[in-house]
Design an enzyme around this catalytic site. Structure first.
Site, short mmCIF file in Angstrom:
data_model
loop_
_atom_site.label_atom_id
_atom_site.label_comp_id
_atom_site.label_asym_id
_atom_site.label_seq_id
_atom_site.Cartn_x
_atom_site.Cartn_y
_atom_site.Cartn_z
N HIS A 174 -10.54 0.18 0.39
CA HIS A 174 -10.57 1.31 1.31
C HIS A 174 -12.03 1.38 1.75
O HIS A 174 -12.91 1.62 0.93
CB HIS A 174 -10.15 2.58 0.55
N ASN A 232 -4.70 6.04 -7.35
CA ASN A 232 -5.31 7.38 -7.33
C ASN A 232 -4.35 8.42 -7.93
O ASN A 232 -3.83 9.29 -7.27
CB ASN A 232 -5.79 7.77 -5.93
N ASP A 257 -8.64 2.66 -3.90
CA ASP A 257 -8.16 3.22 -2.63
C ASP A 257 -8.27 4.73 -2.59
O ASP A 257 -7.94 5.42 -3.55
CB ASP A 257 -6.70 2.84 -2.37
N LEU A 259 2.53 6.60 -5.08
CA LEU A 259 3.70 7.17 -5.78
C LEU A 259 3.36 8.46 -6.52
O LEU A 259 4.24 9.15 -7.01
CB LEU A 259 4.31 6.14 -6.74
N ARG A 260 2.06 8.75 -6.65
CA ARG A 260 1.56 10.04 -7.17
C ARG A 260 1.79 10.30 -8.65
O ARG A 260 1.24 11.26 -9.20
CB ARG A 260 2.16 11.23 -6.39
N ASP A 317 0.92 2.63 3.81
CA ASP A 317 0.04 3.66 3.26
C ASP A 317 0.82 4.97 3.08
O ASP A 317 0.34 6.05 3.41
CB ASP A 317 -1.20 3.87 4.14
N HIS A 341 0.83 -1.22 0.00
CA HIS A 341 0.00 0.00 0.00
C HIS A 341 0.86 1.26 0.00
O HIS A 341 1.24 1.78 1.04
CB HIS A 341 -0.91 -0.02 1.24
N HIS A 401 -5.65 -0.60 5.53
CA HIS A 401 -5.46 0.21 6.75
C HIS A 401 -6.63 0.13 7.76
O HIS A 401 -7.29 1.12 8.04
CB HIS A 401 -5.17 1.67 6.39
#
Length: 430
Positions: free
Chosen positions: A180, A95, A153, A64-65, A306, A61, A233
């Protein structure tokens, strides 16, 4: 490349450390021996004297954007942070912008990972188009393109119908649904846990029910669909109870917990400090204790960071406006080792298993073990070395951590992926 790691401390079956030498060739561990030979034939020799040699950590989890959020993190900076933290395999959340919801997007991501990644990155595919929670993606196509598993997520799947369809499709391609869990009808703009902290700081709270209600729904859907359902999480005592009951009922459910939910609770939030703003939020002391108990009794299967980097300007906006999330890759092992192993809550072997063997077993990955014939993913750790966490030294672009100033032992010194040294602290003595 022929590599010898000599004088390393390896953990044996009964959990004690033994001095061994590792012989690595062509990305594999070919021999583990008590006797050293053939140093002259190796291209590189690392003297791991006094260092603990662990399988490389696996984090299922991580954010890395990239693409779309490169001001927060990139595949390059995020994988550098992973290597520095001892993680050799990480799973990248979807995401991003664009979202990996097509074969082309997954292929682009894999190419980018190959070009700039320092460790192994397995990309998730999203459950729905654009993470909008509405239209299901073509799971078979995404799986064939290389999706590790499926998740939206950051947002919970809001309808039971959509989640049930997703689970049935995931079961057909033998991939997990990684969830999530958050029922948005119960969240209503909350930013911290609904308990004591929301009242103390005069902020809107998020009820534990938002998470647990969705897990309760999902375990029944998982039972009916035959899908492997994995809870991201986990943060509440009710959630732990539901997963425990579901496992007893023989439902294929697994769960992860983050280091910050194990180490902190709402009582630790000093004030309007956004480094303590994460989703799910830091819950009550009773929730924190239930998470530790769930980890010890096998209800919770593994630990995942996370890792959620944000820019400093974004995090400066105060509790109400700042984005949720903290970074975790560079500090996870030292924090857990110092606060759980050193204090006798977990054995070293248990902690290592939560970060290696367990995630590998659950998601059928060929990594996470240290044995002859296995992939040479390793991390060399100085269990005695003490350092104080300083975000200024992070290689991640994200400096957003509540653990600044914590002094820990157990710092990685070198990380090896498939027999290649991808990160070294200072020159390890050759």
């Amino acid at each position: 490349m022929k590599l010898i790691i000599k004088n390393g401390l390896l953990i044996n079956e009964n959990g004690s450390l033994e001095k061994k030498h590792l012989y690595i060739d062509n990305g594999q561990i070919v021999k583990i021996s008590e006797h050293l030979s053939g140093e002259d034939q190796a291209e590189k020799v690392i003297d791991a004297n006094g260092l603990f040699v662990s399988p490389g950590f696996i984090d299922v989890h991580v954010h890395l954007r990239e693409p779309g959020g490169e001001h927060k993190e990139t595949i390059e900076t995020g994988t550098k942070a992973a290597a520095k933290g001892g993680f050799t395999t990480i799973c990248a959340m979807p995401n991003t912008n664009p979202v990996p919801d097509s074969k082309e997007q997954i292929q682009w991501l894999k190419k980018r990972i190959q070009e700039t990644g320092k460790v192994r990155v397995l990309p998730y595919g999203s459950i729905t188009k654009g993470l909008a929670g509405d239209q299901l993606n073509h799971f078979k196509e995404l799986a064939e393109a290389g999706a590790f598993a499926f998740t939206d997520d950051g947002v919970g799947i809001q309808t039971a119908e959509r989640m049930y369809q997703a689970m049935r499709e995931a079961a057909k391609v033998n991939k997990a649904i990684v969830a999530h869990c958050e029922d948005m009808s119960l969240v209503q703009g909350g930013v911290v846990h609904e308990g004591k902290v929301d009242k103390r700081l005069g902020l809107k709270g998020i009820t534990s029910l938002a998470e647990s209600v969705q897990i309760a729904r999902d375990v029944l859907l998982a039972e009916q669909s035959g899908c492997h359902y994995h809870v991201c999480h986990i943060s509440t005592k009710e959630s732990v109870r539901i997963v425990r009951d579901a496992k007893r009922a023989g439902i294929h459910v697994t769960a992860e917990v983050s280091p910050h939910h194990l180490l902190l609770c709402e009582d630790d939030i000093p004030g309007n400090d956004t480094n303590y703003k994460m989703n799910p939020p830091l819950r009550s002391r009773a929730d924190q204790e239930a998470l530790i108990e769930g980890l010890l009794d096998g209800t919770i299967d593994l630990i995942a960071t996370d890792h959620a980097p944000h820019s400093e300007s974004e995090k400066r906006q105060g509790m109400e406006k700042a984005p949720f999330g903290i970074v975790g890759l560079e500090t996870a092992f030292p924090l857990l080792y110092t606060n759980f192993v050193e204090k006798g809550v977990l054995s070293l072997k248990q902690l290592v298993d939560f970060l290696t063997k367990k995630p590998a077993d659950i998601f059928n990955l060929p990594y996470g073990k240290l044995a002859e014939g296995s992939v040479a993913d390793l991390v060399l750790i100085d269990l005695k070395q003490e350092e104080t966490i300083d975000p200024a030294t992070f290689v991640s672009k994200g400096k957003n951590t509540p653990f600044s100033g914590w002094t820990c032992k157990g710092w990685p010194q070198a990380t090896i992926v498939s027999g290649e040294v991808v990160w070294e602290k200072e020159r390890v003595h050759h």
